[in-house]
Scaffold this motif. Structure first.
Motif, mmCIF file in Angstrom:
data_model
loop_
_atom_site.group_PDB
_atom_site.id
_atom_site.type_symbol
_atom_site.label_atom_id
_atom_site.label_comp_id
_atom_site.label_asym_id
_atom_site.label_seq_id
_atom_site.Cartn_x
_atom_site.Cartn_y
_atom_site.Cartn_z
ATOM 1 N N LEU A 98 -18.307 1.841 83.199
ATOM 2 C CA LEU A 98 -17.747 2.655 84.141
ATOM 3 C C LEU A 98 -18.093 4.219 84.548
ATOM 4 N N THR A 99 -18.155 4.213 85.615
ATOM 5 C CA THR A 99 -18.494 6.025 85.975
ATOM 6 C C THR A 99 -17.097 6.231 86.869
ATOM 7 N N LEU A 100 -16.544 7.427 85.948
ATOM 8 C CA LEU A 100 -15.558 8.007 86.605
ATOM 9 C C LEU A 100 -15.711 9.474 87.201
ATOM 10 N N ARG A 101 -15.192 9.832 88.382
ATOM 11 C CA ARG A 101 -15.265 11.150 88.877
ATOM 12 C C ARG A 101 -13.924 11.778 89.118
ATOM 13 N N PHE A 102 -13.514 13.029 88.822
ATOM 14 C CA PHE A 102 -12.302 13.536 89.064
ATOM 15 C C PHE A 102 -12.552 14.645 90.267
ATOM 16 N N PHE A 103 -11.682 14.426 91.428
ATOM 17 C CA PHE A 103 -11.709 15.497 92.596
ATOM 18 C C PHE A 103 -10.342 16.063 92.625
ATOM 19 N N ASN A 104 -10.471 17.328 92.439
ATOM 20 C CA ASN A 104 -9.391 18.019 92.303
ATOM 21 C C ASN A 104 -8.605 18.463 93.646
ATOM 22 N N THR A 105 -7.444 17.952 94.013
ATOM 23 C CA THR A 105 -6.752 17.894 95.326
ATOM 24 C C THR A 105 -6.151 19.307 95.499
ATOM 25 N N SER A 106 -6.347 20.151 94.775
ATOM 26 C CA SER A 106 -5.823 21.697 94.882
ATOM 27 C C SER A 106 -6.646 22.110 96.257
ATOM 28 N N ALA A 107 -7.909 21.842 96.176
ATOM 29 C CA ALA A 107 -8.888 22.067 97.472
ATOM 30 C C ALA A 107 -8.767 21.159 98.368
ATOM 31 N N PRO A 108 -8.807 21.820 99.760
ATOM 32 C CA PRO A 108 -8.614 20.595 100.835
ATOM 33 C C PRO A 108 -9.250 19.378 100.775
ATOM 34 N N LEU A 109 -9.072 18.175 101.006
ATOM 35 C CA LEU A 109 -9.656 17.128 100.831
ATOM 36 C C LEU A 109 -11.096 17.044 101.747
ATOM 37 N N ALA A 110 -11.010 17.862 102.923
ATOM 38 C CA ALA A 110 -12.347 17.841 103.760
ATOM 39 C C ALA A 110 -13.555 18.262 102.841
ATOM 40 N N GLU A 111 -13.195 19.077 101.923
ATOM 41 C CA GLU A 111 -14.169 19.828 100.954
ATOM 42 C C GLU A 111 -14.952 18.629 100.161
#
Length: 429
Positions: free
Chosen positions: A163-176
């Motif tokens: 598995l490869t997991l990446r976290f994306f912080n939704t405190s920033a706008p999704l467009a970023e």
């Protein structure tokens, strides 16, 4: 050691659902696990030291809530981690020596801490893989997790080499995150329904094989939009600071994680229940008779998947978002989030988003998207008014305003900001 703990947890979790088919047999297995935990583990923390040398029943243990836990966090964990140490770790690298520290998003204004060992971290990984991705070993999945707070729990998956997991912080706008998401091209997508809708509306062309909703109340209109966009059934992961609570099976039914924790229920109006959990899978921090703040609707039917685990028909919302509205005289009338929600969305099918806030004893603000036509706004206003009349609620001021997206905040569509004064001698309906 870590991957062995994950594999052992995966195999145990899978075997329980596959080989303990009868509910009565499962409850007997659970009772044995619970008794061992009550006898061997709970007295290791200061809060339950009085039970040393005995095997208490659950009824011997007083109910606790988040406010009790956070009054002195050190009393409920074996290494005596204090509130100050926990928050310092949470604001840093999330570690205290070999332990993992984390916290809730604090949507109720009262964040809760947790602390787990490395073994518990990987046992959690094995359990969630068994429930959410039981076939993970057949795929080389790329898992995208979109949430406002990261934790080393999530990155445990990267240790498997499959598995490869990446976290994306939704405190920033999704467009970023758009270009990074497209480059990562996830095969598994895990995010709150609000974020999944945004991704769907951005039409990125992603085609994950599994999509999971988490962290927020899933509405039926959200489900429809998300499933249409991704062309796969939308599943749910019900998880909180208190642990992994439920996961949707292949038949689309949400099953409580009764193989990890024991659930009692406090009955509420309208066929709803508040879960009270005792987590016999954790030994670093003891969660015994811990009362959650959630309202759930339990199912009375078994699932076609054959699992003996209790099915939940709906996670309705938070208990502190029940509205208390003034009736005749000093009487207060209780309305649960699902009743209020239905009055709004049933007004017209074009209402695909909203927010309803109680700001006073008889004061509501209904937020609707600016694109909702004036006639539909009037219908929603009228439906709310009729609902209040049916429940014999006194005249209520319902203000209407536009819905302004708050991308960095957890979405709560039904929110109570007003509370009756403590000790207020009112009669309840």
């Amino acid at each position: 050691m870590s991957l062995a703990a994950a594999l052992q947890s995966y195999l145990r979790t899978r075997s329980i659902s596959r080989f303990i088919g009868r509910r009565s047999d499962f409850r007997a297995w659970q009772a044995r696990r619970l008794e061992q935990w009550l006898r061997n583990d709970i007295h290791r923390v200061e809060a339950f030291r009085a039970f040393a040398g005995s095997t208490p029943t659950l009824e011997d243990i007083p109910l606790m809530e988040k406010s009790v836990l956070m009054a002195d966090f050190s009393r409920y964990n074996v290494p005596r981690i204090t509130n100050e140490q926990g928050w310092r770790a949470f604001e840093g690298d999330r570690r205290i020596g070999d332990l993992i520290a984390g916290a809730s998003t604090g949507t109720s204004g009262n964040r809760g801490l947790f602390v787990i060992s490395q073994a518990e971290r990987f046992a959690w990984l094995g359990a969630i893989l068994a429930k959410a991705l039981p076939d993970f070993w057949r795929h080389r999945d790329r898992i995208a997790v979109l949430l406002p707070i990261d934790t080393p729990l999530y990155t445990s998956a990267n240790r498997t080499r499959i598995l490869t997991l990446r976290f994306f912080n939704t405190s920033a706008p999704l467009a970023e995150h758009r270009s990074d998401l497209l480059a990562f091209d996830p095969t598994v997508l895990i995010a709150p329904p609000r974020v999944l809708r945004q991704i769907a509306e951005m039409d990125m062309g992603m085609a994950p094989r599994r999509v999971f909703s988490c962290a927020e109340k899933l509405e039926s209109f959200d489900r429809g939009l998300i499933e249409t966009a991704f062309r796969v059934p939308l599943r749910e992961i019900y998880m909180a600071t208190e642990g992994l609570l439920a996961v949707t099976c292949a038949h689309g039914r949400l099953h409580l994680a009764e193989d990890c924790m024991h659930f009692d229920f406090e009955e509420k109006a309208g066929g709803l229940s508040v879960p009270i959990i005792s987590d016999f899978s954790r030994r670093t921090q003891i969660m015994a008779r811990y009362r959650l703040n959630d309202l759930v609707r339990l199912s009375s039917h078994a699932c076609p998947c054959g699992s003996p685990l209790q099915v939940v028909d709906e996670i309705v919302g938070r208990e502190d978002d029940i509205f208390y509205l003034g009736g005749d005289g000093e009487r207060l009338v209780e309305l649960t989030p699902d009743i209020l929600r239905n009055a709004i969305v049933d007004s017209d099918r074009c209402i695909l988003d909203f927010k309803l806030v109680q700001t006073g004893r008889n004061n509501l603000i209904l937020h609707l998207p600016a694109a909702v036509p004036a006639l539909v706004r009037e219908m929603a206003h009228e439906n709310l008014g009729l609902l209040l009349q049916r429940h014999m609620i006194a005249r209520t001021d319902i203000q209407m305003t536009d819905l302004i997206p708050e991308p960095g905040k957890k979405l709560r569509r039904v929110t109570r900001q007003w509370r009756p004064s403590d000790g207020d001698p009112r009669r309840w309906s």
